[in-house]
Design an enzyme around this catalytic site. Structure first.
Site, mmCIF file in Angstrom:
data_model
loop_
_atom_site.group_PDB
_atom_site.id
_atom_site.type_symbol
_atom_site.label_atom_id
_atom_site.label_comp_id
_atom_site.label_asym_id
_atom_site.label_seq_id
_atom_site.Cartn_x
_atom_site.Cartn_y
_atom_site.Cartn_z
ATOM 1 N N ARG A 111 23.491 62.952 -14.338
ATOM 2 C CA ARG A 111 22.664 61.911 -13.538
ATOM 3 C C ARG A 111 23.311 62.370 -11.992
ATOM 4 O O ARG A 111 24.407 62.963 -11.900
ATOM 5 C CB ARG A 111 23.481 60.702 -13.869
ATOM 6 C CG ARG A 111 23.203 59.443 -13.023
ATOM 7 C CD ARG A 111 21.943 59.020 -13.134
ATOM 8 N NE ARG A 111 21.847 57.563 -12.958
ATOM 9 C CZ ARG A 111 20.558 56.951 -12.495
ATOM 10 N NH1 ARG A 111 19.321 57.693 -12.785
ATOM 11 N NH2 ARG A 111 20.566 55.766 -12.243
ATOM 12 N N THR A 389 10.121 58.514 -14.237
ATOM 13 C CA THR A 389 10.945 59.070 -15.423
ATOM 14 C C THR A 389 10.130 59.745 -16.407
ATOM 15 O O THR A 389 9.079 59.684 -16.420
ATOM 16 C CB THR A 389 12.174 58.253 -16.027
ATOM 17 O OG1 THR A 389 12.739 57.352 -15.025
ATOM 18 C CG2 THR A 389 13.175 58.961 -16.739
ATOM 19 N N SER A 450 22.346 53.837 -14.837
ATOM 20 C CA SER A 450 20.708 54.151 -15.209
ATOM 21 C C SER A 450 20.511 53.488 -16.408
ATOM 22 O O SER A 450 21.288 53.072 -17.045
ATOM 23 C CB SER A 450 20.897 55.564 -15.746
ATOM 24 O OG SER A 450 19.810 56.006 -16.305
ATOM 25 N N SER A 451 19.254 53.362 -16.709
ATOM 26 C CA SER A 451 18.456 52.516 -17.792
ATOM 27 C C SER A 451 18.108 53.435 -18.837
ATOM 28 O O SER A 451 17.644 53.007 -20.019
ATOM 29 C CB SER A 451 17.325 51.572 -17.404
ATOM 30 O OG SER A 451 17.661 50.789 -16.513
ATOM 31 N N GLY A 471 10.465 54.475 -18.077
ATOM 32 C CA GLY A 471 10.311 53.092 -17.912
ATOM 33 C C GLY A 471 11.120 52.171 -17.151
ATOM 34 O O GLY A 471 11.220 50.968 -17.352
#
Lengths: 575, 200
Positions: A111, A389, A450-451, A471
């Site tokens: 990341r 993404t 982050s998701s 998403g």
């Protein structure tokens, strides 16, 4: 005889002219319904990803004897060339790796990090938040981690060099490929940003205009950059001439990134997050990735609810799912951030006891009035229209697995392309909270929350499902729905991926609309409205809900099934 | 002899049929070309470029105008107050949930805004050019609603051909007697802008 010949020729010409319009009409029809569920099949090894050329790159590596890690990095690099608007060396991500021989699962966190000079109020001017600075500005760019992460994975778990796995990406960038409808529509959507940040000469525009479907997209600058990295290694990107170009581009657009920020970047290898759902085991990424944690929370909540009795896409199922999401978003704003800098109560949040406490808060047939976490909440979250993404999955012949999600955040990232390099810089600083008091506020060298939620699901000790999705904040909602579609509702993998999706969240303790793909039956939506949900209809297959990719590993060596999301250009391949 | 006459008359009939068939084929094949040669209406500058549906193509229209050398101002959410001194309204059709979200609008608010704008154009006799530049990907329920509502009020329409596969633009334009230019790609709009605004 000659007369007959002449008549035949004249009739043929006439027929051709008559049929011309019909022929054109026929050519313009979609050859097949791309949304029709289709499981890709293989017996030994498989790659699924968001672009056919990236899948080809990965499968080639597998066929030549590379392992899943080699193939995953080849696919990830090829995506930089073939799906450049979603990810690349200007961004970052996470991967979950399963090593079959050791039966070990590990996580590599690549990341992005905030530049050292970042601080909580960096997006404020005279006390006022400047939303544009978070997205389309030099300040929006976080220190990229993708290349360092790929290199780390290859060196520790792969068998090939960066140069070897980059070959196909370089070829794609050099030779080009026809632009898909997806590429073209995203290119049009982000046109204003590209014009503003990279100008009409941008390599991501076609003579200053967006690419139309069928146009050939070539990126010789990216090919040159990848070739340079192949020869000189990641140092040229983090310490050498590419680093200088990144810093110059970011600073010219008002950013604060320095050479020191780039040269000090290191990926992290961390312990995965593990939990169970009934007799399944889930292994995924820990914070600063939040997707895995929320998937575990959602599955633990649904472990206690009669899903099969309620039925697939039933009002009760959607209601409980939606309300659970809204409570989780309150937790998210309250607790989640970079665990290197803030204490994240992971064990508590993923406990079965905590899941039961959420269920107790959900009213059976009524929307809650507030969604609070320990009576605290932060002004947070812009879970808006952002689509972004990419995700890929690889299984090799030895049973090694990679589930990798990577991103440059918004489509076309910040829109900044360091001069002559052909790659886009991320705008992941937008993943930090807008609230300077939040645990996810910007700070020196922090990872933005982050998701993402790449995962591997095990059944009876054996890998069962490899899954992930892009998403934004819809990632964990979509992935949980796919898992439940398979395990509880008996859908096939791609059927589960293509199934209608829904999503909601809460901000400042208040419910946001329930966003649904319009395929969800009208009577179900009417019932949900009666229970107090404000319904917001989205497109039939809307990439707002992500573009999931997965591989189902059948027991007893019965082969592999791949599912790739038609909301984007997902596809699979193997042998 | 009789047999010969029958044969001759059969051949004559066959030739006539072939000729009719061939001529009508030629007409059919050339009709789009003939149609494109019709004189296009002319418009005056300055123009305002605005969106109906907040899709990103409004920016495309601005670049087309710039490259054509047209004096035009981009106002994504133009209102009747912006029309002062305007000689032409360029309305870019296409709904985007993303664009509407960024503008803080819902579809109903957007439709109301455009309705009031077109009403003002009608009162001030400002001609309207409708553009649909997003092609096939900018069709769908929301965009079609916008197209059906506002295209009939245009004085001229330009649309990227891939967005007209079901002849929606052709049908509406024929019904309302609006000249329609079908573009292979949006950038061709530069040439047509030069022509209709009589720019060098």
């Amino acid at each position: 005889m000659n007369r007959l010949k002449t008549i035949t020729i004249i009739l043929s010409i006439g027929l051709l002219i008559w049929l011309g319009p019909f022929r054109l009409f026929a050519e313009n029809q979609s050859p097949t319904d791309k949304h029709k569920p289709h499981d890709f099949r293989a017996t030994k090894a498989m790659v699924v990803a968001a672009h056919p050329l990236a899948v080809k790159a990965g499968v080639q590596i597998l066929r030549r004897g590379g392992n899943a890690i080699d193939a995953a990095i080849a696919t990830a690099a090829a995506l930089n060339a073939a799906e450049p608007f979603a990810s690349g060396i200007g961004g970052g991500g996470f991967m979950v790796v399963y090593l079959a021989k050791e039966k070990k699962v590990t996580v590599i966190n690549f990341r992005e990090r905030a530049p050292a000079a970042s601080q909580p109020t960096m997006f404020h001017l005279n006390g006022q938040l400047q939303p544009k600075w978070r997205r389309t500005h030099g300040l929006a760019v976080a220190v990229p981690g993708a290349l360092a992460g790929w290199n780390y994975a290859l060196q520790k778990y792969g068998t090939l060099s960066l140069g070897e796995v980059f070959k196909e990406a370089i070829k794609i960038a050099e030779e080009g490929f026809p632009v898909s409808d997806t590429f073209s529509s995203i290119n049009k959507d982000e046109y204003e940003k590209l014009l503003e940040m990279d100008g009409e000469d941008s390599c991501y525009l076609h003579d200053g205009f967006p690419f139309e479907p069928g146009d050939i997209f070539r990126n010789p600058s990216l090919a040159k950059t990848l070739r340079l990295i192949s020869v000189r290694g990641p140092e040229v990107f983090y310490k050498g001439e590419i680093a200088q170009k990144i810093v110059q581009a970011v600073q010219e657009k008002g950013g604060i990134m320095t050479m020191e920020d780039l040269s000090s970047y290191q990926p992290l290898e961390t312990k995965p997050l593990r939990s169970t759902y009934k007799d399944f085991e889930i292994w995924t990424i820990p914070p600063p990735g939040s997707g895995g944690l929320h998937i575990i929370q959602l599955l633990s909540i649904f472990e206690n609810l009669p899903l099969k009795e309620w039925g697939y896409l039933s009002p009760h199922y959607i209601h409980y799912f939606t309300e659970a999401l809204r409570f989780l978003f309150a937790d998210r704003a309250r607790y989640l951030g970079d665990p290197e800098f803030v204490k994240v109560p992971v064990a508590k949040l993923i406990s079965k006891k905590y899941a039961r406490s959420i269920i107790e808060k959900i009213k059976p047939e009524k929307v809650a009035t507030t969604y609070l976490s320990n009576e605290l909440f932060y002004r947070d979250l812009n879970s808006d229209e952002v689509e972004n993404t990419t995700h890929l999955c690889v299984v090799d012949e030895q049973g090694n697995i990679v589930s990798l999600t990577q991103s440059i955040n918004h489509f076309f990232g910040s829109g900044i392309v360091p001069e002559g390099t052909g790659f886009l810089l991320n705008n992941h600083m937008d993943d930090f909270s807008r609230d300077p008091k939040s645990p996810n506020a910007p700070g020196s060298r922090r990872h933005p929350l982050s998701s993402m939620g790449p995962l591997i699901l095990f059944h009876q000790g054996e890998p069962f499902l490899v899954l992930g999705s892009p998403g934004g904040t819809r990632i964990f909602s979509s992935l949980t729905q796919i898992i439940l579609n398979i395990i509880e509702f008996g859908l096939g993998l791609d059927e589960a991926i293509e199934a209608p999706r829904f999503f909601s969240y809460s901000v400042n303790g208040q419910a946001r609309p329930l966003y649904v793909e319009k395929r969800i039956p009208a009577p179900v939506l009417d019932q949900l409205r009666q229970w107090g949900h404000q319904i917001s209809l989205r497109e039939t297959y809307d990439k707002y809900f992500g573009g999931a990719q997965g591989i189902l590993i059948l027991p007893r060596g019965q082969g592999l099934r791949g599912g790739a999301d038609s909301r984007r250009d997902g596809t699979g391949g193997g042998y | 002899m009789k047999h010969q006459n029958v044969k001759n008359s059969t051949n004559g009939l066959l030739s006539l049929l072939i000729n009719i068939f061939f001529c009508s084929s030629l007409f059919w094949a050339l009709s789009p070309w003939l149609h494109s040669q019709e004189a296009l209406p002319h418009f005056s500058s300055p123009a305002i470029i605005t969106s109906a549906g907040q899709s990103a193509e409004v920016q495309l229209a601005a670049v087309i105008a710039k490259r054509a050398g047209l004096e035009a101002t981009l106002i994504k959410m133009a209102t009747p107050a912006d029309l002062k001194g305007t000689k032409t309204l360029i309305l870019v059709l296409g709904a985007s949930l993303k664009g509407l979200g960024a503008a803080g609008l819902d579809m109903n608010q957007e439709i109301d805004r455009v309705k009031s704008l077109l009403q003002a154009c009608q009162e001030k006799k400002i001609p309207i050019i409708c553009l649909h530049l997003g092609g096939e990907s900018r069709r769908g329920e929301l965009s079609d609603k916008i197209i059906n509502l506002f295209l009939p009020q245009a004085n001229l329409a330009l649309a990227v051909r891939s967005g007209n596969q079901d002849d929606l633009f052709t049908t509406i334009c024929q019904k309302n007697n609006i000249p329609l230019i079908l573009l292979e790609r949006a950038s061709e709009g530069v040439t047509y802008f030069k022509e209709i605004f009589q720019l060098k």
